[in-house]
Design a protein around this motif. Structure first.
Motif, PDB file in Angstrom:
ATOM      1  N   ASN A 178      90.364   4.008  69.161  1.00 42.18           N
ATOM      2  CA  ASN A 178      90.638   3.389  67.869  1.00 42.18           C
ATOM      3  C   ASN A 178      91.946   3.855  67.262  1.00 42.18           C
ATOM      4  N   THR A 179      92.515   3.016  66.418  1.00 46.04           N
ATOM      5  CA  THR A 179      93.701   3.338  65.627  1.00 46.04           C
ATOM      6  C   THR A 179      93.378   3.028  64.176  1.00 46.04           C
ATOM      7  N   PHE A 180      93.707   3.975  63.275  1.00 44.11           N
ATOM      8  CA  PHE A 180      93.334   3.840  61.875  1.00 44.11           C
ATOM      9  C   PHE A 180      94.544   3.608  60.969  1.00 44.11           C
ATOM     10  N   MET A 181      94.331   2.805  59.943  1.00 44.48           N
ATOM     11  CA  MET A 181      95.262   2.668  58.823  1.00 44.48           C
ATOM     12  C   MET A 181      94.461   2.987  57.570  1.00 44.48           C
ATOM     13  N   VAL A 182      94.887   3.993  56.816  1.00 48.09           N
ATOM     14  CA  VAL A 182      94.055   4.568  55.759  1.00 48.09           C
ATOM     15  C   VAL A 182      94.715   4.418  54.390  1.00 48.09           C
ATOM     16  N   ILE A 183      93.953   3.911  53.441  1.00 44.46           N
ATOM     17  CA  ILE A 183      94.336   3.947  52.031  1.00 44.46           C
ATOM     18  C   ILE A 183      93.362   4.913  51.366  1.00 44.46           C
ATOM     19  N   LEU A 184      93.797   6.118  51.096  1.00 43.89           N
ATOM     20  CA  LEU A 184      92.868   7.157  50.632  1.00 43.89           C
ATOM     21  C   LEU A 184      92.394   6.930  49.203  1.00 43.89           C
ATOM     22  N   GLY A 185      93.169   6.236  48.392  1.00 44.58           N
ATOM     23  CA  GLY A 185      92.719   5.837  47.060  1.00 44.58           C
ATOM     24  C   GLY A 185      92.130   6.974  46.244  1.00 44.58           C
ATOM     25  N   ALA A 186      90.866   6.805  45.830  1.00 47.79           N
ATOM     26  CA  ALA A 186      90.208   7.780  44.958  1.00 47.79           C
ATOM     27  C   ALA A 186      90.133   9.166  45.585  1.00 47.79           C
ATOM     28  N   ASN A 187      90.096   9.236  46.904  1.00 49.88           N
ATOM     29  CA  ASN A 187      90.006  10.545  47.565  1.00 49.88           C
ATOM     30  C   ASN A 187      91.175  11.456  47.200  1.00 49.88           C
ATOM     31  N   MET A 188      92.361  10.876  47.089  1.00 44.61           N
ATOM     32  CA  MET A 188      93.539  11.678  46.762  1.00 44.61           C
ATOM     33  C   MET A 188      93.644  11.955  45.270  1.00 44.61           C
ATOM     34  N   ALA A 189      92.826  11.288  44.462  1.00 42.08           N
ATOM     35  CA  ALA A 189      92.845  11.506  43.015  1.00 42.08           C
ATOM     36  C   ALA A 189      91.857  12.582  42.577  1.00 42.08           C
ATOM     37  N   LEU A 190      91.136  13.171  43.540  1.00 41.53           N
ATOM     38  CA  LEU A 190      90.153  14.210  43.215  1.00 41.53           C
ATOM     39  C   LEU A 190      90.860  15.471  42.730  1.00 41.53           C
ATOM     40  N   LYS A 191      90.507  15.940  41.535  1.00 37.85           N
ATOM     41  CA  LYS A 191      91.169  17.079  40.902  1.00 37.85           C
ATOM     42  C   LYS A 191      90.403  18.382  41.136  1.00 37.85           C
ATOM     43  N   ALA A 192      91.138  19.490  41.052  1.00 40.52           N
ATOM     44  CA  ALA A 192      90.543  20.810  41.261  1.00 40.52           C
ATOM     45  C   ALA A 192      89.425  21.076  40.256  1.00 40.52           C
ATOM     46  N   GLU A 193      89.673  20.746  38.992  1.00 44.96           N
ATOM     47  CA  GLU A 193      88.660  21.026  37.964  1.00 44.96           C
ATOM     48  C   GLU A 193      87.409  20.179  38.169  1.00 44.96           C
ATOM     49  N   GLU A 194      87.555  18.974  38.720  1.00 46.62           N
ATOM     50  CA  GLU A 194      86.394  18.138  39.001  1.00 46.62           C
ATOM     51  C   GLU A 194      85.543  18.737  40.116  1.00 46.62           C
ATOM     52  N   VAL A 195      86.206  19.302  41.121  1.00 56.39           N
ATOM     53  CA  VAL A 195      85.485  19.953  42.211  1.00 56.39           C
ATOM     54  C   VAL A 195      84.747  21.186  41.699  1.00 56.39           C
ATOM     55  N   GLU A 196      85.429  21.986  40.916  1.00 55.77           N
ATOM     56  CA  GLU A 196      84.811  23.193  40.370  1.00 55.77           C
ATOM     57  C   GLU A 196      83.593  22.855  39.517  1.00 55.77           C
ATOM     58  N   GLN A 197      83.693  21.796  38.727  1.00 54.13           N
ATOM     59  CA  GLN A 197      82.577  21.373  37.891  1.00 54.13           C
ATOM     60  C   GLN A 197      81.412  20.868  38.741  1.00 54.13           C
ATOM     61  N   ALA A 198      81.733  20.114  39.787  1.00 60.44           N
ATOM     62  CA  ALA A 198      80.682  19.581  40.659  1.00 60.44           C
ATOM     63  C   ALA A 198      79.962  20.688  41.410  1.00 60.44           C
ATOM     64  N   MET A 199      80.696  21.727  41.809  1.00 62.49           N
ATOM     65  CA  MET A 199      80.119  22.808  42.593  1.00 62.49           C
ATOM     66  C   MET A 199      79.423  23.863  41.744  1.00 62.49           C
ATOM     67  N   GLU A 200      79.685  23.868  40.460  1.00 65.61           N
ATOM     68  CA  GLU A 200      79.178  24.937  39.592  1.00 65.61           C
ATOM     69  C   GLU A 200      77.664  25.125  39.685  1.00 65.61           C
ATOM     70  N   PRO A 201      76.851  24.054  39.706  1.00 65.37           N
ATOM     71  CA  PRO A 201      75.398  24.264  39.774  1.00 65.37           C
ATOM     72  C   PRO A 201      74.844  24.402  41.185  1.00 65.37           C
ATOM     73  N   LEU A 202      75.719  24.319  42.190  1.00 68.70           N
ATOM     74  CA  LEU A 202      75.256  24.280  43.573  1.00 68.70           C
ATOM     75  C   LEU A 202      75.339  25.647  44.244  1.00 68.70           C
ATOM     76  N   GLU A 203      74.295  25.997  44.960  1.00 70.17           N
ATOM     77  CA  GLU A 203      74.281  27.160  45.835  1.00 70.17           C
ATOM     78  C   GLU A 203      73.880  26.664  47.217  1.00 70.17           C
ATOM     79  N   GLY A 204      74.505  27.176  48.245  1.00 71.13           N
ATOM     80  CA  GLY A 204      74.184  26.698  49.579  1.00 71.13           C
ATOM     81  C   GLY A 204      74.482  27.718  50.653  1.00 71.13           C
ATOM     82  N   LYS A 205      73.874  27.532  51.814  1.00 73.54           N
ATOM     83  CA  LYS A 205      74.123  28.428  52.941  1.00 73.54           C
ATOM     84  C   LYS A 205      75.443  28.088  53.624  1.00 73.54           C
TER      85      LYS A 205
END
Length: 304
Positions: free
Chosen positions: A106-133
């Motif tokens: 396969n050959t891919f052509m990618v428009i990352l869109g929202a994926n590239m708009a993900l901010k550091a503070e949004e990740v930190e907020q999403a991970m704050e309540p999560l604990e995992g192995k």
């Protein structure tokens, strides 16, 4: 929330254009069919983990558009916990157009869109309540989001599995926070600057990566299998590839990563067994057509 595996990565709507052979530059050809499926490395890995029957959640982002709504519905139906997926109002959902030939390549052509708009503070907020192995992530979202996720996972004492794909998004600092890195041949060359054609090349490259502070390394060589290096044991293990007829190679690395993380969540002390099972799972997926519906379940892998 205590989880076995937390996954972060890209979420896309994939368009697969099936052809007999790849077109030459400037050539117009007749395609066989167009297939629309939910994809993205984060999405594929999360569905894989969910199908292994472990407690999981996915962190990522989609746009507030029709594709985003379809994706969230599809992921929920596949058993993925979508509560921590961020819905972006100001950007489109990621889109991929893939051309797949009769061999499954396969050959891919990618428009990352929202994926590239993900901010550091949004990740930190999403991970704050999560604990995992296990924390499993790839490099298909913004660099700031990846770095924030890596740092947060280490603070939470998760075992970090880094799938350093796509190779063009690799950045050196990511290795500082990874416990296990799983590059393919091209990604290994990008990380190390070495040429990797043989098992011996892979061994040298794995040791080099371990020298950057990574405990465990799996260099994937496609049909030649994989080389696992456990630095604390100073031990190499060759993971033989399962021979299958390739129908569609799309997502093979994602299935490898998802099964690997799932197995490690249940048995963290046997990386060799986890790598062998991941290799078999990847081969099984390659032998099937279809997208996430073709990802093998825990029951199917047990039958192997």
């Amino acid at each position: 929330m205590d989880l076995d595996v937390v996954v972060m990565g890209a979420i896309n709507m994939d368009m697969y254009v099936h052809v007999e052979d790849f077109p030459k530059y400037g050539e117009n050809i007749q395609a066989k069919e167009l297939d629309q499926q939910v994809g993205g490395k984060g999405s594929n890995q999360a569905v894989t983990v969910a199908k292994q029957g472990v407690n999981q959640a996915l962190i990522g982002t989609v746009g507030n558009d029709d594709f985003g709504k379809q994706i969230l519905n599809s992921l929920s139906q596949q058993g993925v916990k979508t509560d921590h997926i961020i819905n972006k109002e100001d950007t489109q959902t990621g889109i991929v157009v893939a051309v797949v030939d009769h061999t499954g390549e396969n050959t891919f052509m990618v428009i990352l869109g929202a994926n590239m708009a993900l901010k550091a503070e949004e990740v930190e907020q999403a991970m704050e309540p999560l604990e995992g192995k296990i924390f499993l992530l790839n490099l298909e979202t913004s660099q700031e989001s990846v770095l924030a996720a890596l740092k947060t996972a280490k603070k939470k004492d998760m075992y970090v599995v880094l799938d350093p794909a796509p190779e063009g998004s690799y950045f050196e600092e990511a290795l500082q926070y990874a416990d296990l890195v799983t590059p393919n041949q091209q990604e290994t060359e990008k990380i190390t600057g070495m040429t990797v054609n043989t098992v011996e090349d892979a061994k040298k490259a794995a040791q080099w990566i371990a020298g950057q502070g990574v405990s465990d390394v799996i260099v994937k060589l496609g049909s030649e299998g994989s080389v696992l290096y456990e630095s604390k044991k100073d031990r190499f293990t060759i993971i033989e590839a399962t021979k299958v007829k390739a129908i569609n190679t799309v997502g093979a690395g994602d299935i490898f990563a998802g099964v690997l993380a799932s197995r490690l969540a249940k048995d963290p002390d046997d990386l060799v067994a986890a790598a062998k099972l991941a290799s078999k799972a990847s081969a099984l997926k390659v032998s099937r057509s279809g997208g996430q519906d073709g990802i093998p379940t825990k029951e199917e892998l047990e039958q192997l």
